[in-house]
Scaffold this motif. Structure first.
Motif, mmCIF file in Angstrom:
data_model
loop_
_atom_site.group_PDB
_atom_site.id
_atom_site.type_symbol
_atom_site.label_atom_id
_atom_site.label_comp_id
_atom_site.label_asym_id
_atom_site.label_seq_id
_atom_site.Cartn_x
_atom_site.Cartn_y
_atom_site.Cartn_z
ATOM 1 N N GLU A 207 39.427 -4.500 28.311
ATOM 2 C CA GLU A 207 39.854 -3.538 29.332
ATOM 3 C C GLU A 207 39.066 -3.686 30.627
ATOM 4 O O GLU A 207 39.350 -2.988 31.601
ATOM 5 C CB GLU A 207 39.674 -2.108 28.799
ATOM 6 C CG GLU A 207 40.585 -1.756 27.633
ATOM 7 C CD GLU A 207 42.042 -1.641 28.030
ATOM 8 O OE1 GLU A 207 42.326 -1.491 29.244
ATOM 9 O OE2 GLU A 207 42.902 -1.697 27.131
ATOM 10 N N GLN A 208 38.054 -4.573 30.622
ATOM 11 C CA GLN A 208 37.187 -4.791 31.782
ATOM 12 C C GLN A 208 36.573 -3.476 32.254
ATOM 13 O O GLN A 208 36.593 -3.128 33.443
ATOM 14 C CB GLN A 208 37.962 -5.470 32.920
ATOM 15 C CG GLN A 208 38.493 -6.847 32.535
ATOM 16 C CD GLN A 208 39.182 -7.557 33.688
ATOM 17 O OE1 GLN A 208 39.679 -6.940 34.621
ATOM 18 N NE2 GLN A 208 39.208 -8.881 33.630
ATOM 19 N N ARG A 209 36.010 -2.759 31.291
ATOM 20 C CA ARG A 209 35.401 -1.458 31.595
ATOM 21 C C ARG A 209 33.960 -1.433 31.123
ATOM 22 O O ARG A 209 33.647 -1.886 30.026
ATOM 23 C CB ARG A 209 36.190 -0.336 30.917
ATOM 24 C CG ARG A 209 35.646 1.055 31.258
ATOM 25 C CD ARG A 209 36.531 2.171 30.772
ATOM 26 N NE ARG A 209 35.907 3.451 31.085
ATOM 27 C CZ ARG A 209 35.734 4.439 30.220
ATOM 28 N NH1 ARG A 209 36.153 4.303 28.965
ATOM 29 N NH2 ARG A 209 35.152 5.560 30.583
ATOM 30 N N ASP A 210 33.090 -0.881 31.962
ATOM 31 C CA ASP A 210 31.684 -0.706 31.635
ATOM 32 C C ASP A 210 31.527 0.586 30.835
ATOM 33 O O ASP A 210 31.841 1.667 31.334
ATOM 34 C CB ASP A 210 30.864 -0.642 32.918
ATOM 35 C CG ASP A 210 29.388 -0.365 32.663
ATOM 36 O OD1 ASP A 210 28.949 -0.455 31.493
ATOM 37 O OD2 ASP A 210 28.679 -0.037 33.628
ATOM 38 N N LEU A 211 31.034 0.469 29.606
ATOM 39 C CA LEU A 211 30.873 1.646 28.747
ATOM 40 C C LEU A 211 29.406 2.050 28.600
ATOM 41 O O LEU A 211 29.050 2.722 27.630
ATOM 42 C CB LEU A 211 31.481 1.371 27.371
ATOM 43 C CG LEU A 211 33.006 1.419 27.301
ATOM 44 C CD1 LEU A 211 33.475 1.265 25.866
ATOM 45 C CD2 LEU A 211 33.550 2.719 27.883
ATOM 46 N N SER A 212 28.582 1.695 29.568
ATOM 47 C CA SER A 212 27.175 2.081 29.477
ATOM 48 C C SER A 212 26.993 3.594 29.535
ATOM 49 O O SER A 212 25.969 4.117 29.098
ATOM 50 C CB SER A 212 26.376 1.411 30.601
ATOM 51 O OG SER A 212 26.867 1.792 31.879
ATOM 52 N N GLY A 213 27.987 4.313 30.066
ATOM 53 C CA GLY A 213 27.888 5.766 30.158
ATOM 54 C C GLY A 213 28.581 6.511 29.043
ATOM 55 O O GLY A 213 28.677 7.747 29.096
ATOM 56 N N LEU A 214 29.088 5.827 28.025
ATOM 57 C CA LEU A 214 29.812 6.496 26.946
ATOM 58 C C LEU A 214 28.861 7.330 26.098
ATOM 59 O O LEU A 214 27.842 6.841 25.614
ATOM 60 C CB LEU A 214 30.516 5.463 26.066
ATOM 61 C CG LEU A 214 31.344 6.028 24.901
ATOM 62 C CD1 LEU A 214 32.579 6.751 25.426
ATOM 63 C CD2 LEU A 214 31.744 4.906 23.935
ATOM 64 N N VAL A 215 29.206 8.602 25.875
ATOM 65 C CA VAL A 215 28.439 9.492 25.006
ATOM 66 C C VAL A 215 29.078 9.482 23.620
ATOM 67 O O VAL A 215 30.298 9.617 23.479
ATOM 68 C CB VAL A 215 28.411 10.924 25.567
ATOM 69 C CG1 VAL A 215 27.750 11.880 24.575
ATOM 70 C CG2 VAL A 215 27.682 10.958 26.906
ATOM 71 N N VAL A 216 28.250 9.341 22.598
ATOM 72 C CA VAL A 216 28.722 9.292 21.215
ATOM 73 C C VAL A 216 28.560 10.675 20.595
ATOM 74 O O VAL A 216 27.482 11.276 20.647
ATOM 75 C CB VAL A 216 27.945 8.236 20.410
ATOM 76 C CG1 VAL A 216 28.410 8.214 18.957
ATOM 77 C CG2 VAL A 216 28.112 6.866 21.051
ATOM 78 N N SER A 217 29.637 11.171 19.989
ATOM 79 C CA SER A 217 29.674 12.514 19.412
ATOM 80 C C SER A 217 30.015 12.420 17.930
ATOM 81 O O SER A 217 30.774 11.541 17.505
ATOM 82 C CB SER A 217 30.731 13.352 20.145
ATOM 83 O OG SER A 217 30.942 14.592 19.512
ATOM 84 N N ASN A 218 29.454 13.333 17.150
ATOM 85 C CA ASN A 218 29.736 13.355 15.718
ATOM 86 C C ASN A 218 29.631 14.780 15.199
ATOM 87 O O ASN A 218 29.150 15.680 15.899
ATOM 88 C CB ASN A 218 28.790 12.417 14.967
ATOM 89 C CG ASN A 218 29.412 11.834 13.711
ATOM 90 O OD1 ASN A 218 29.841 12.565 12.826
ATOM 91 N ND2 ASN A 218 29.435 10.504 13.617
ATOM 92 N N GLU A 219 30.026 14.978 13.959
ATOM 93 C CA GLU A 219 30.186 16.296 13.350
ATOM 94 C C GLU A 219 29.030 16.618 12.412
ATOM 95 O O GLU A 219 28.544 15.755 11.678
ATOM 96 C CB GLU A 219 31.519 16.322 12.582
ATOM 97 C CG GLU A 219 31.789 17.554 11.760
ATOM 98 C CD GLU A 219 31.886 18.800 12.604
ATOM 99 O OE1 GLU A 219 31.394 19.852 12.140
ATOM 100 O OE2 GLU A 219 32.456 18.735 13.715
ATOM 101 N N LEU A 220 28.598 17.894 12.443
ATOM 102 C CA LEU A 220 27.515 18.359 11.582
ATOM 103 C C LEU A 220 27.997 19.077 10.327
ATOM 104 O O LEU A 220 27.189 19.347 9.433
ATOM 105 C CB LEU A 220 26.599 19.317 12.363
ATOM 106 C CG LEU A 220 25.756 18.685 13.466
ATOM 107 C CD1 LEU A 220 25.066 19.775 14.274
ATOM 108 C CD2 LEU A 220 24.747 17.708 12.896
ATOM 109 N N LYS A 221 29.268 19.388 10.235
ATOM 110 C CA LYS A 221 29.777 20.164 9.103
ATOM 111 C C LYS A 221 29.405 19.500 7.780
ATOM 112 O O LYS A 221 29.637 18.309 7.575
ATOM 113 C CB LYS A 221 31.288 20.310 9.204
ATOM 114 C CG LYS A 221 31.913 21.117 8.067
ATOM 115 C CD LYS A 221 33.406 21.265 8.284
ATOM 116 C CE LYS A 221 34.109 21.867 7.079
ATOM 117 N NZ LYS A 221 33.586 23.179 6.701
ATOM 118 N N ASP A 222 28.826 20.324 6.881
ATOM 119 C CA ASP A 222 28.441 19.875 5.533
ATOM 120 C C ASP A 222 27.396 18.762 5.561
ATOM 121 O O ASP A 222 27.259 18.007 4.591
ATOM 122 C CB ASP A 222 29.663 19.417 4.722
ATOM 123 C CG ASP A 222 30.678 20.536 4.525
ATOM 124 O OD1 ASP A 222 30.257 21.704 4.400
ATOM 125 O OD2 ASP A 222 31.882 20.240 4.506
#
Length: 265
Positions: A207-222
């Motif tokens: 995609e020719q996109r810089d992803l250095s600013g991507l924030v990674v999110s995840n779930e805490l449930k259980d």
């Protein structure tokens, strides 16, 4: 990916089995407690418990939160792309973004979106359910239209509205993440994350996109602190917690706020 950004805690207020006054009170209390992000979900019926129980719609609720809150970012985890014309979604997001601007330079809205999965929503409200593949194809096309519409609206959004995309499918979902996402949300385990990062980076090259600013999110449930620590070590920086009423367990939120503050110390 942004691995050096502070840890943030998001709480997803499940809009089911409660009166709206209960949700309003929860929003106020959670913001006062110091939660970073508030989410709801975009469904028309409860996902758990009595399937005919009380339930409220997402976007009208988010407009109320925009006016009620002062500090927190907020959005749906996640909006269903199938229910609304993409240009309308863009305009709704822009408007909620402006409503949420309170003294600062920008609004606080996060455009969390996905392709949809709960068939009852579609059947009851008259939307074409299609297949997982057709819904993902539509999401990819429609996000291009959302972004294009943001560039045409007057007034423009107060900021580049962050796009949050959930899922882990490697052939379609993660390519959409690479093309559009500022935040990638999933439920994957810590051990899975390095491989998924590799897939996202491969698609980012295409995609020719810089992803250095991507924030990674995840779930805490259980999950406990050991798993959260492992997710943190693997690069996760936004942690979300499902929150259900009417017996809201604020002690659980306090526990994860202490964990967040320990990571940010």
């Amino acid at each position: 990916m942004l691995f050096d950004t502070p840890v943030r805690l998001g709480v997803q207020i499940q809009p089911q089995h409660v009166q709206y006054s209960d949700i309003r009170d929860a929003v106020l209390r959670l913001e006062e407690m110091g939660v970073d992000v508030l989410f709801n979900w975009d469904h028309f019926y409860p996902l758990y418990g009595d399937p005919e129980g009380e339930h409220f719609e997402s976007w009208t609720m988010l407009s109320a939160w925009a006016e009620q809150t002062e500090r927190v970012e907020f959005g749906a985890l996640v909006n269903c792309n199938s229910y609304r014309n993409p240009d309308l979604q863009a305009d709704m997001a822009r408007t909620v973004d402006h409503i949420s601007k309170k003294g600062g330079d920008t609004g606080r809205f996060i455009f969390g979106t996905g392709s949809g999965w709960f068939q009852r929503d579609y059947d009851e409200y008259g939307y074409d359910f299609g297949t997982a593949g057709t819904r993902l194809n539509a999401l990819a096309t429609d996000l291009d239209r959302v972004v294009a519409r943001w560039g045409k609206l007057n007034p423009a959004p107060t900021r580049k509205i962050p796009v949050m995309i959930g899922g882990k499918g490697e052939q379609k979902t993660l390519r959409i993440v690479a093309r559009h996402a500022d935040i990638w949300h999933s439920f994957v385990t810590p051990d899975e994350l390095p491989h998924k990062f590799g897939v996202i980076e491969k698609w980012a090259e295409a995609e020719q996109r810089d992803l250095s600013g991507l924030v990674v999110s995840n779930e805490l449930k259980d999950r406990d602190e050991d798993v959260a620590d492992a997710l943190f070590d693997a690069g996760t920086r936004l942690f979300t917690l499902g929150f259900s009423g009417p017996e809201w367990d604020y002690s659980l939120v306090e526990r994860w706020l202490r964990w967040r503050d320990g990571k940010n110390a």
